[in-house]
Write an enzyme that holds these catalytic residues in place. Structure first.
Site, PDB file in Angstrom:
ATOM      1  N   TYR A  12      34.754  36.150  74.422  1.00  0.00           N
ATOM      2  CA  TYR A  12      34.947  34.895  74.627  1.00  0.00           C
ATOM      3  C   TYR A  12      36.199  34.983  75.654  1.00  0.00           C
ATOM      4  O   TYR A  12      36.503  34.176  76.794  1.00  0.00           O
ATOM      5  CB  TYR A  12      35.074  33.939  73.656  1.00  0.00           C
TER       6      TYR A  12
ATOM      7  N   LYS B 157      36.597  34.026  79.839  1.00  0.00           N
ATOM      8  CA  LYS B 157      37.464  32.963  80.136  1.00  0.00           C
ATOM      9  C   LYS B 157      38.752  33.543  81.100  1.00  0.00           C
ATOM     10  O   LYS B 157      39.035  32.835  81.943  1.00  0.00           O
ATOM     11  CB  LYS B 157      38.061  32.287  78.933  1.00  0.00           C
TER      12      LYS B 157
END
Length: 299
Positions: free
Chosen positions: A170, A174
């Site tokens: 993640y 991001k």
């Protein structure tokens, strides 16, 4: 009349959480909204268009205009069809908010290849593909003498900016989105497109199991605080704001600073002579900003 009156927006992941708040607030400020959502579970499994339909129903019931879109934003052809569908339905496109995402949190040594690939695909490719097709639409419009005052608003994360244990996939996605935002802001400025990113902090189904919050802290994690900033960025008033990454929640908004040049020492071709200089600059350098070194009010 609202600050986005007459503008057309796509909100990916618009059926729940912050995406739902974005769609509702944009509509309340006069935008026509394409609510894109597959309706998958938080880990990306399954599909259900009812959350997106519920948002559309709520917008229409209040006198707004909105349609459901069930495209997979990480699929090249479906992302193109979503952008074209917005233009076909409403006549033009002004705003793309890339918000769709999933979680597959694990410590890196336990993370599977599928955990990695699924998260990178949905977040990173799912930002690139819609942005690519929307930008090409706006470039065509600009070449035809119809340059639009357009917006791309991407979704980064504190995890991607500062690092969070158990979220290597993640955070990588991001962090990539933050860098992608800065690069394409420079590329698209000449055709009237601003590009910014939000690192939101909100209590949604994606975060509800990460920590327990209540009272004032829960109130300040309401997605509406973030939606207000996003809606302003989507408006004509923000035409001069681009290439920025904003942290946002009910405790405030902050412009996140990127990597900076730190202390410097002389280079060497001899590894045996490197240590003294490197130790010196490490002692002089600031620590990386991080979740554990947060300067935000932390209730």
């Amino acid at each position: 009349m609202g600050i986005c009156d007459g503008r057309v927006a796509i909100v990916t992941g618009g059926g729940r959480g912050v995406g739902r708040a974005y769609a509702l607030m944009l509509a309340s400020q006069g935008a026509k909204v394409v609510v894109n959502d597959l309706g998958a579970a938080a880990n990306g499994v399954g599909a259900d268009l009812s959350p997106a339909q519920e948002v559309v129903n709520e917008i229409v019931a209040k006198g707004g205009e909105a349609i459901v879109n069930g495209s997979d934003v990480s699929d090249w052809a479906q992302a193109h069809a979503m952008v074209q569908g917005a233009v076909d339905q409403f006549g033009h496109l002004d705003i793309l908010i890339n918000n769709a995402g999933i979680l597959r949190d694990r410590m890196m040594v336990n993370m599977t290849e599928d955990d990695w690939d699924a998260v990178i695909k949905v977040h990173l490719k799912g930002t690139f593909a819609p942005a690519h097709h929307a930008a090409n639409y706006w470039r065509t419009e600009s070449k035809a003498g119809r340059q639009r005052d357009a917006r791309i608003i991407n979704t980064s994360s504190g995890s991607g900016l500062f690092g969070n244990i158990g979220q290597a996939n993640y955070a990588a996605a991001k962090g990539g989105i933050a860098s992608f935002t800065i690069v394409i802001a420079r590329e698209l400025a000449r055709i009237g497109v601003t590009v910014n990113a939000i690192a939101p902090r909100a209590q949604t189904r994606m975060t509800e199991n990460l920590r327990e919050v209540s009272g004032e802290a829960l109130l300040r994690r309401d997605p509406e605080w973030i939606a207000a900033l996003v809606t302003w960025l989507a408006s004509p008033a923000a035409r001069d704001v681009t290439g920025r990454v904003f942290e946002a929640w009910g405790f405030g908004y902050s412009v996140a600073g990127g990597w900076t040049h730190g202390p410097i020492t002389e280079a060497s071709r001899d590894p045996a002579t490197v240590e003294d200089g490197v130790r010196h600059i490490l002692a002089a350098a600031r620590y990386n900003a991080g979740i554990d070194r947060d300067t935000w009010l932390n209730p």
